[in-house]
Design a protein around this motif. Sequence first.
Motif, PDB file in Angstrom:
ATOM      1  N   GLU A 283      47.683  61.538  15.638  1.00  0.00           N
ATOM      2  CA  GLU A 283      46.679  61.613  16.704  1.00  0.00           C
ATOM      3  C   GLU A 283      46.153  63.039  16.793  1.00  0.00           C
ATOM      4  N   LEU A 284      44.844  63.163  16.803  1.00  0.00           N
ATOM      5  CA  LEU A 284      44.252  64.508  16.909  1.00  0.00           C
ATOM      6  C   LEU A 284      43.972  64.812  18.370  1.00  0.00           C
ATOM      7  N   LYS A 285      44.443  65.947  18.827  1.00  0.00           N
ATOM      8  CA  LYS A 285      44.130  66.362  20.190  1.00  0.00           C
ATOM      9  C   LYS A 285      43.146  67.533  20.125  1.00  0.00           C
ATOM     10  N   GLU A 286      42.598  67.851  21.280  1.00  0.00           N
ATOM     11  CA  GLU A 286      41.637  68.942  21.315  1.00  0.00           C
ATOM     12  C   GLU A 286      42.299  70.218  20.792  1.00  0.00           C
ATOM     13  N   LYS A 287      41.609  70.965  20.008  1.00  0.00           N
ATOM     14  CA  LYS A 287      42.037  72.241  19.436  1.00  0.00           C
ATOM     15  C   LYS A 287      43.080  72.120  18.327  1.00  0.00           C
ATOM     16  N   ASP A 288      43.494  70.899  17.970  1.00  0.00           N
ATOM     17  CA  ASP A 288      44.283  70.750  16.745  1.00  0.00           C
ATOM     18  C   ASP A 288      43.370  71.131  15.589  1.00  0.00           C
ATOM     19  N   ARG A 289      44.002  71.484  14.458  1.00  0.00           N
ATOM     20  CA  ARG A 289      43.165  71.943  13.351  1.00  0.00           C
ATOM     21  C   ARG A 289      43.435  71.114  12.091  1.00  0.00           C
ATOM     22  N   ILE A 290      42.367  70.776  11.377  1.00  0.00           N
ATOM     23  CA  ILE A 290      42.515  70.104  10.068  1.00  0.00           C
ATOM     24  C   ILE A 290      42.178  71.129   9.000  1.00  0.00           C
ATOM     25  N   ILE A 291      43.094  71.262   8.032  1.00  0.00           N
ATOM     26  CA  ILE A 291      42.874  72.208   6.930  1.00  0.00           C
ATOM     27  C   ILE A 291      42.854  71.419   5.622  1.00  0.00           C
ATOM     28  N   VAL A 292      41.844  71.655   4.818  1.00  0.00           N
ATOM     29  CA  VAL A 292      41.786  71.017   3.502  1.00  0.00           C
ATOM     30  C   VAL A 292      42.356  72.003   2.491  1.00  0.00           C
ATOM     31  N   GLY A 293      43.389  71.558   1.751  1.00  0.00           N
ATOM     32  CA  GLY A 293      44.060  72.453   0.803  1.00  0.00           C
ATOM     33  C   GLY A 293      45.442  72.798   1.343  1.00  0.00           C
ATOM     34  N   GLY A 294      45.998  73.895   0.853  1.00  0.00           N
ATOM     35  CA  GLY A 294      47.337  74.286   1.273  1.00  0.00           C
ATOM     36  C   GLY A 294      47.323  75.332   2.371  1.00  0.00           C
ATOM     37  N   PRO A 295      48.500  75.720   2.878  1.00  0.00           N
ATOM     38  CA  PRO A 295      48.557  76.654   4.009  1.00  0.00           C
ATOM     39  C   PRO A 295      48.077  78.066   3.684  1.00  0.00           C
ATOM     40  N   MET A 296      48.150  78.485   2.422  1.00  0.00           N
ATOM     41  CA  MET A 296      47.762  79.853   2.091  1.00  0.00           C
ATOM     42  C   MET A 296      46.278  79.972   1.723  1.00  0.00           C
ATOM     43  N   THR A 297      45.738  78.953   1.106  1.00  0.00           N
ATOM     44  CA  THR A 297      44.373  79.083   0.575  1.00  0.00           C
ATOM     45  C   THR A 297      43.404  78.036   1.118  1.00  0.00           C
ATOM     46  N   GLY A 298      43.899  77.115   1.943  1.00  0.00           N
ATOM     47  CA  GLY A 298      43.044  76.030   2.436  1.00  0.00           C
ATOM     48  C   GLY A 298      41.996  76.528   3.426  1.00  0.00           C
ATOM     49  N   TYR A 299      41.062  75.647   3.758  1.00  0.00           N
ATOM     50  CA  TYR A 299      39.999  76.009   4.705  1.00  0.00           C
ATOM     51  C   TYR A 299      39.929  74.962   5.818  1.00  0.00           C
TER      52      TYR A 299
END
Length: 425
Positions: free
Chosen positions: A299-315
């Motif tokens: 479940e996505l809540k307000e201000k949660d973040r989706i990152i495409v890629g990995g933790p070091m280089t994702g966006y």
Amino acid sequence: MKKKSFLGLQAPKLFYETFKSIPPNPQKIPIPDEIILFHEGALVKKDNLLIKEGEKVKKGQKLSILPNDNGRYLMPPLSGVIKVIDKFVGNFGKEYISIKIGVDKEQEIDDQFAKDVVQINTDLIKNNFQCIPGKPPVMLLDNKTIDRIIIKGLDSDLLVMTNQYITRSYTDKINKGIEVLREGTGINNISLLVFKNQLSSEYKNVEIRQVDTQYPSAFPELVMKNIVGKEVPQGKKLEDLGTCVLSAESVKAIGAACEDKTIPFNKIVTVIKKDGSSVLVEAIIGTPIKDILLIQNIELKEKDRIIVGGPMTGYAIYTDEFPVLPDTDGIIIQDSNDVSLFSDNYCINCGDCIRVCPAKIQVNMLVRFLEAAQYVDAESTYDLQSCIECGLCAYVCPSKIPILQYIKIAKFELARTQELEAEND
Ligand code: SF4
Ligand code: SF4
């Protein structure tokens, strides 16, 4: 300003995760009603495009999108009707043409590939595998100066395990893909890259190269230096040294396509959940990320973040309507409480970034030029183009300066200036 390290980790040495045994099969994400595809390029006027809204397209049909597109094309992973063509602006203002397709209930497959696959050559590879899972740089294989292929049986970023899984689970398809690459390109120098102590007696006809599990040893530039023994000079790419890197997923897809006579569009993605646990899913390219979250009960809540890629280089992306792209290997869902914030603090000259930088860049000095948008000086005096974009400097920076973002913007702007200059010449 709130300051927090990216995933709450403090250790300066980071290690890739490796499988102890083959993990369970990825969870299949149902075929969506609509898919979205991105094609690189600016949408100036819809009338200029070679496709139209309302047009019917088949699965695997080769579509030209822009006139004079340098041999690039798009292949719908499912048949249906083009509903909306729009522009999409990505990171740093990079423009894409976004194509929304309403998916047919009964799938219609384009049969051109089945006819062409009887003859395996560079044209077959170039004309059919540009949009497959893993997004292989097939145009490079047409380049006669390429004489080495490295297949990445691992992922460069932390926590993402897509290619490691595929290498463990799809030996036959990858072996077939290697055969096709040899036959189609004539390149015999092909090696498979895996982590130390992983694999693999199943790969007999390819040289196995092993890398350390300490981040960022799986980055292609470090592989070239530490494993192949060739340093990539500043501003050069691996292809300038005659090397083309393909992901294990793309080689698996090439093998599967030639064996089954149909191009596969199923993408395997590592989903890293809010609690840090990860799971593999299999989705058709173009599937909106929200469909994956739904199946995974995230479940996505307000201000949660989706990152495409990995933790070091994702966006980070701003909408869960964003689709799975051919090279989307990882998706991270971060709880709003864990979202790290960058600050506008000044560099305190602690030197931590210099100590961790694998490219031995004087990052503290580079940052000063990047903050002032002096990109040409950053390039000529402080080795900007030697950066492999591993993100370690930003990870350790106590001032929480968004160093990697600065670096990416600088490279993007320099490349754009070069393009404009070339156009004006
Ligand atoms: S991202 Fe930072 S640490 Fe990594 S190579 Fe570039 S400057 Fe060095
Ligand atoms: S780690 Fe951050 S604060 Fe320390 S020298 Fe590098 S940029 Fe400056």
